[in-house]
Design an enzyme around this catalytic site. Structure first.
Site, PDB file in Angstrom:
ATOM      1  N   HIS A  22     -12.515  -8.976  12.198  1.00  0.00           N
ATOM      2  CA  HIS A  22     -11.814  -9.478  11.013  1.00  0.00           C
ATOM      3  C   HIS A  22     -12.326  -8.749   9.764  1.00  0.00           C
ATOM      4  O   HIS A  22     -13.514  -8.691   9.511  1.00  0.00           O
ATOM      5  CB  HIS A  22     -12.044 -10.984  10.884  1.00  0.00           C
ATOM      6  CG  HIS A  22     -11.393 -11.588   9.691  1.00  0.00           C
ATOM      7  ND1 HIS A  22     -11.958 -12.619   8.995  1.00  0.00           N
ATOM      8  CD2 HIS A  22     -10.225 -11.296   9.063  1.00  0.00           C
ATOM      9  CE1 HIS A  22     -11.167 -12.957   7.987  1.00  0.00           C
ATOM     10  NE2 HIS A  22     -10.112 -12.158   8.017  1.00  0.00           N
ATOM     11  N   ASP A  30      -0.632  10.759   7.654  1.00  0.00           N
ATOM     12  CA  ASP A  30       0.349  11.789   8.000  1.00  0.00           C
ATOM     13  C   ASP A  30      -0.331  13.089   8.433  1.00  0.00           C
ATOM     14  O   ASP A  30      -1.561  13.199   8.418  1.00  0.00           O
ATOM     15  CB  ASP A  30       1.341  11.998   6.851  1.00  0.00           C
ATOM     16  CG  ASP A  30       0.705  12.493   5.560  1.00  0.00           C
ATOM     17  OD1 ASP A  30      -0.349  13.179   5.611  1.00  0.00           O
ATOM     18  OD2 ASP A  30       1.270  12.212   4.493  1.00  0.00           O
ATOM     19  N   ASP A  64      -4.715  -9.308   7.798  1.00  0.00           N
ATOM     20  CA  ASP A  64      -5.597 -10.302   7.201  1.00  0.00           C
ATOM     21  C   ASP A  64      -4.855 -11.140   6.162  1.00  0.00           C
ATOM     22  O   ASP A  64      -4.452 -10.626   5.122  1.00  0.00           O
ATOM     23  CB  ASP A  64      -6.788  -9.597   6.559  1.00  0.00           C
ATOM     24  CG  ASP A  64      -7.898 -10.537   6.171  1.00  0.00           C
ATOM     25  OD1 ASP A  64      -7.683 -11.760   6.121  1.00  0.00           O
ATOM     26  OD2 ASP A  64      -9.015 -10.037   5.920  1.00  0.00           O
ATOM     27  N   MET A  74      -0.578   5.018  -0.260  1.00  0.00           N
ATOM     28  CA  MET A  74      -1.046   5.905  -1.318  1.00  0.00           C
ATOM     29  C   MET A  74       0.036   6.044  -2.383  1.00  0.00           C
ATOM     30  O   MET A  74       1.192   6.321  -2.058  1.00  0.00           O
ATOM     31  CB  MET A  74      -1.378   7.290  -0.744  1.00  0.00           C
ATOM     32  CG  MET A  74      -1.910   8.270  -1.772  1.00  0.00           C
ATOM     33  SD  MET A  74      -2.038   9.963  -1.136  1.00  0.00           S
ATOM     34  CE  MET A  74      -3.320   9.791   0.086  1.00  0.00           C
ATOM     35  N   TYR A 112      -8.232   7.733  -0.651  1.00  0.00           N
ATOM     36  CA  TYR A 112      -9.151   8.561   0.144  1.00  0.00           C
ATOM     37  C   TYR A 112     -10.496   7.856   0.323  1.00  0.00           C
ATOM     38  O   TYR A 112     -11.060   7.831   1.426  1.00  0.00           O
ATOM     39  CB  TYR A 112      -9.394   9.920  -0.517  1.00  0.00           C
ATOM     40  CG  TYR A 112      -8.248  10.900  -0.463  1.00  0.00           C
ATOM     41  CD1 TYR A 112      -7.319  10.891   0.565  1.00  0.00           C
ATOM     42  CD2 TYR A 112      -8.110  11.866  -1.442  1.00  0.00           C
ATOM     43  CE1 TYR A 112      -6.276  11.806   0.617  1.00  0.00           C
ATOM     44  CE2 TYR A 112      -7.079  12.800  -1.409  1.00  0.00           C
ATOM     45  CZ  TYR A 112      -6.162  12.764  -0.375  1.00  0.00           C
ATOM     46  OH  TYR A 112      -5.148  13.673  -0.326  1.00  0.00           O
ATOM     47  N   TYR A 130       3.516  11.175   1.756  1.00  0.00           N
ATOM     48  CA  TYR A 130       2.984   9.828   1.499  1.00  0.00           C
ATOM     49  C   TYR A 130       3.143   8.908   2.712  1.00  0.00           C
ATOM     50  O   TYR A 130       3.264   7.703   2.565  1.00  0.00           O
ATOM     51  CB  TYR A 130       3.593   9.213   0.241  1.00  0.00           C
ATOM     52  CG  TYR A 130       3.246  10.014  -0.990  1.00  0.00           C
ATOM     53  CD1 TYR A 130       2.025   9.834  -1.607  1.00  0.00           C
ATOM     54  CD2 TYR A 130       4.115  10.971  -1.490  1.00  0.00           C
ATOM     55  CE1 TYR A 130       1.675  10.589  -2.721  1.00  0.00           C
ATOM     56  CE2 TYR A 130       3.773  11.732  -2.601  1.00  0.00           C
ATOM     57  CZ  TYR A 130       2.549  11.534  -3.208  1.00  0.00           C
ATOM     58  OH  TYR A 130       2.203  12.293  -4.308  1.00  0.00           O
ATOM     59  N   ASN A 132       1.092   7.508   4.599  1.00  0.00           N
ATOM     60  CA  ASN A 132      -0.283   7.035   4.808  1.00  0.00           C
ATOM     61  C   ASN A 132      -0.378   5.546   4.485  1.00  0.00           C
ATOM     62  O   ASN A 132       0.161   5.103   3.469  1.00  0.00           O
ATOM     63  CB  ASN A 132      -1.246   7.791   3.889  1.00  0.00           C
ATOM     64  CG  ASN A 132      -1.097   9.283   4.004  1.00  0.00           C
ATOM     65  OD1 ASN A 132      -1.299   9.856   5.067  1.00  0.00           O
ATOM     66  ND2 ASN A 132      -0.735   9.932   2.913  1.00  0.00           N
TER      67      ASN A 132
END
Length: 144
Positions: A22, A30, A64, A74, A112, A130, A132
């Site tokens: 958890h 990508d 969560d 991103m 990042y 993008y 990601n």
């Protein structure tokens, strides 16, 4: 082969998803992402889209619900409020699995940094920019 498990989730990724606890985070990135240098364990799924990987992972892993933003993409550089089409697809997939959740975003370098502190990175063959996303693992509640 196993029943009811998406076939793109191989043994290495299944072991990672099972071992995560958890609050642990996993990034789906990508093909352009500097994943090998990111730090956490890396699983490569070349040739598979980030959206297909997200859908497969969310069939098994809960997000969560104790945090405000369990899924983060991103931000577009130079235009933080802009959403690329893949981001809308990410959000559609998230809502299919977790109807009360959405998709938030982080500035590029903050993204990042977040990935570097995560549990694992899954690098896909995604070529859309993008593509990601970071996911924070939730809990499986007891039945009843």
């Amino acid at each position: 082969m196993l029943k009811n498990i998406p076939p793109i989730l191989g043994p290495d990724l299944l072991a990672i998803l099972r071992a995560m606890g958890h609050g642990d985070e996993i990034a789906i990135v990508d093909a352009n992402y500097p994943a090998d240098a990111a730090g956490p364990v890396l699983v490569r799924l070349d040739g598979i889209s980030a959206t297909d990987v997200l859908d497969a992972i969310l069939t098994l892993m809960p997000l969560d619900d104790f945090v405000a933003e369990p899924a983060l993409c991103m931000q577009v550089v130079g235009d933080a409020g802009r959403r690329e089409p893949i981001m809308d697809e990410f959000e559609t997939i998230i809502r299919r699995h977790e109807p009360k959740m959405g998709l938030a975003s982080l500035e590029r370098f903050a993204f990042y940094d977040r990935v570097k502190t995560g549990y694992a990175v899954v690098q896909t063959g995604e070529r859309r920019l993008y593509g990601n996303i970071v996911l924070k693992k939730g809990i499986v509640r007891p039945d009843g």
